[in-house]
Design a protein around this motif. Structure first.
Motif, PDB file in Angstrom:
ATOM      1  N   ILE A  54       4.297 -32.159 -51.465  1.00 30.32           N
ATOM      2  CA  ILE A  54       4.743 -31.565 -52.733  1.00 30.32           C
ATOM      3  C   ILE A  54       3.534 -31.087 -53.525  1.00 30.32           C
ATOM      4  CG2 ILE A  54       5.781 -32.069 -54.987  1.00 30.32           C
ATOM      5  CD1 ILE A  54       7.664 -34.029 -53.485  1.00 30.32           C
ATOM      6  N   ALA A  55       2.499 -31.914 -53.582  1.00 37.35           N
ATOM      7  CA  ALA A  55       1.293 -31.547 -54.317  1.00 37.35           C
ATOM      8  C   ALA A  55       0.630 -30.312 -53.715  1.00 37.35           C
ATOM      9  CB  ALA A  55       0.310 -32.715 -54.338  1.00 37.35           C
ATOM     10  N   ARG A  56       0.581 -30.230 -52.395  1.00 39.00           N
ATOM     11  CA  ARG A  56      -0.005 -29.049 -51.736  1.00 39.00           C
ATOM     12  C   ARG A  56       0.735 -27.779 -52.127  1.00 39.00           C
ATOM     13  NH1 ARG A  56      -0.259 -32.610 -47.165  1.00 39.00           N
ATOM     14  NH2 ARG A  56      -2.427 -33.111 -46.745  1.00 39.00           N
ATOM     15  N   ALA A  57       2.056 -27.823 -52.039  1.00 39.98           N
ATOM     16  CA  ALA A  57       2.862 -26.643 -52.346  1.00 39.98           C
ATOM     17  C   ALA A  57       2.700 -26.247 -53.814  1.00 39.98           C
ATOM     18  CB  ALA A  57       4.325 -26.902 -52.023  1.00 39.98           C
ATOM     19  N   LYS A  58       2.726 -27.220 -54.710  1.00 42.61           N
ATOM     20  CA  LYS A  58       2.597 -26.919 -56.136  1.00 42.61           C
ATOM     21  C   LYS A  58       1.201 -26.416 -56.476  1.00 42.61           C
ATOM     22  CE  LYS A  58       4.898 -29.236 -59.176  1.00 42.61           C
ATOM     23  NZ  LYS A  58       5.406 -30.322 -60.038  1.00 42.61           N
ATOM     24  N   THR A  59       0.197 -26.903 -55.776  1.00 39.40           N
ATOM     25  CA  THR A  59      -1.168 -26.433 -55.998  1.00 39.40           C
ATOM     26  C   THR A  59      -1.290 -24.961 -55.616  1.00 39.40           C
ATOM     27  OG1 THR A  59      -2.095 -28.625 -55.640  1.00 39.40           O
ATOM     28  CG2 THR A  59      -3.583 -26.752 -55.338  1.00 39.40           C
ATOM     29  N   ILE A  60      -0.747 -24.593 -54.468  1.00 40.54           N
ATOM     30  CA  ILE A  60      -0.805 -23.192 -54.021  1.00 40.54           C
ATOM     31  C   ILE A  60      -0.037 -22.297 -54.996  1.00 40.54           C
ATOM     32  CG2 ILE A  60      -0.245 -21.578 -52.165  1.00 40.54           C
ATOM     33  CD1 ILE A  60      -2.528 -23.604 -51.561  1.00 40.54           C
ATOM     34  N   LEU A  61       1.137 -22.745 -55.433  1.00 39.70           N
ATOM     35  CA  LEU A  61       1.898 -21.958 -56.405  1.00 39.70           C
ATOM     36  C   LEU A  61       1.105 -21.777 -57.700  1.00 39.70           C
ATOM     37  CD1 LEU A  61       5.493 -23.407 -55.932  1.00 39.70           C
ATOM     38  CD2 LEU A  61       4.784 -21.041 -55.561  1.00 39.70           C
ATOM     39  N   GLY A  62       0.447 -22.822 -58.158  1.00 41.01           N
ATOM     40  CA  GLY A  62      -0.366 -22.740 -59.368  1.00 41.01           C
ATOM     41  C   GLY A  62      -1.544 -21.802 -59.208  1.00 41.01           C
ATOM     42  N   GLU A  63      -2.204 -21.870 -58.059  1.00 41.43           N
ATOM     43  CA  GLU A  63      -3.327 -20.967 -57.785  1.00 41.43           C
ATOM     44  C   GLU A  63      -2.870 -19.517 -57.824  1.00 41.43           C
ATOM     45  OE1 GLU A  63      -4.834 -22.125 -53.988  1.00 41.43           O
ATOM     46  OE2 GLU A  63      -5.985 -23.810 -54.801  1.00 41.43           O
ATOM     47  N   ARG A  64      -1.741 -19.252 -57.201  1.00 41.19           N
ATOM     48  CA  ARG A  64      -1.222 -17.878 -57.166  1.00 41.19           C
ATOM     49  C   ARG A  64      -0.833 -17.411 -58.564  1.00 41.19           C
ATOM     50  NH1 ARG A  64       2.546 -18.047 -51.712  1.00 41.19           N
ATOM     51  NH2 ARG A  64       0.829 -18.359 -50.248  1.00 41.19           N
ATOM     52  N   HIS A  65      -0.247 -18.295 -59.338  1.00 42.31           N
ATOM     53  CA  HIS A  65       0.161 -17.944 -60.694  1.00 42.31           C
ATOM     54  C   HIS A  65      -1.063 -17.620 -61.557  1.00 42.31           C
ATOM     55  CE1 HIS A  65       2.571 -17.912 -64.312  1.00 42.31           C
ATOM     56  NE2 HIS A  65       1.716 -18.763 -64.862  1.00 42.31           N
ATOM     57  N   ARG A  66      -2.100 -18.452 -61.460  1.00 46.06           N
ATOM     58  CA  ARG A  66      -3.318 -18.216 -62.235  1.00 46.06           C
ATOM     59  C   ARG A  66      -4.017 -16.942 -61.786  1.00 46.06           C
ATOM     60  NH1 ARG A  66      -3.381 -23.672 -61.630  1.00 46.06           N
ATOM     61  NH2 ARG A  66      -4.832 -23.610 -59.887  1.00 46.06           N
ATOM     62  N   ALA A  67      -4.022 -16.671 -60.469  1.00 45.70           N
ATOM     63  CA  ALA A  67      -4.663 -15.462 -59.957  1.00 45.70           C
ATOM     64  C   ALA A  67      -3.913 -14.217 -60.446  1.00 45.70           C
ATOM     65  CB  ALA A  67      -4.702 -15.494 -58.443  1.00 45.70           C
ATOM     66  N   ALA A  68      -2.583 -14.291 -60.464  1.00 48.02           N
ATOM     67  CA  ALA A  68      -1.789 -13.160 -60.929  1.00 48.02           C
ATOM     68  C   ALA A  68      -2.037 -12.930 -62.423  1.00 48.02           C
ATOM     69  CB  ALA A  68      -0.320 -13.402 -60.655  1.00 48.02           C
TER      70      ALA A  68
END
Length: 75
Positions: A54-68
């Motif tokens: 869960i943490a891995r998936a949420k981390t990737i989603l957060g990274e993508r959100h911040r990059a966008a």
């Protein structure tokens, strides 16, 4: 989901797939907690693996959100 999902596999998924993955993992986490409380849980290490997935998936989603957000013009 296999125990110990590889980060490369998680990064290869789309945002919608990641959100669905988090939802499925949350359901599994609930079921595991319920089994543990009732004394039926056999694979105790699975709880930790699910939490980390869960943490891995949420981390990737957060990274993508911040990059966008960083790529959008400020104005």
């Amino acid at each position: 989901m296999a125990t110990g999902t590889k980060i490369a596999d998680v990064r290869a998924k789309s945002d919608d797939e990641l959100k669905a993955m988090v939802l499925d993992l949350r359901k599994e986490q609930f079921n595991l907690r319920f089994q543990r409380a009732s004394g039926q849980l056999e694979a105790t290490g699975r709880i930790k693996a699910v939490r980390r997935d869960i943490a891995r998936a949420k981390t990737i989603l957060g990274e993508r959100h911040r990059a966008a957000a960083a790529n959008q013009p400020k104005g």
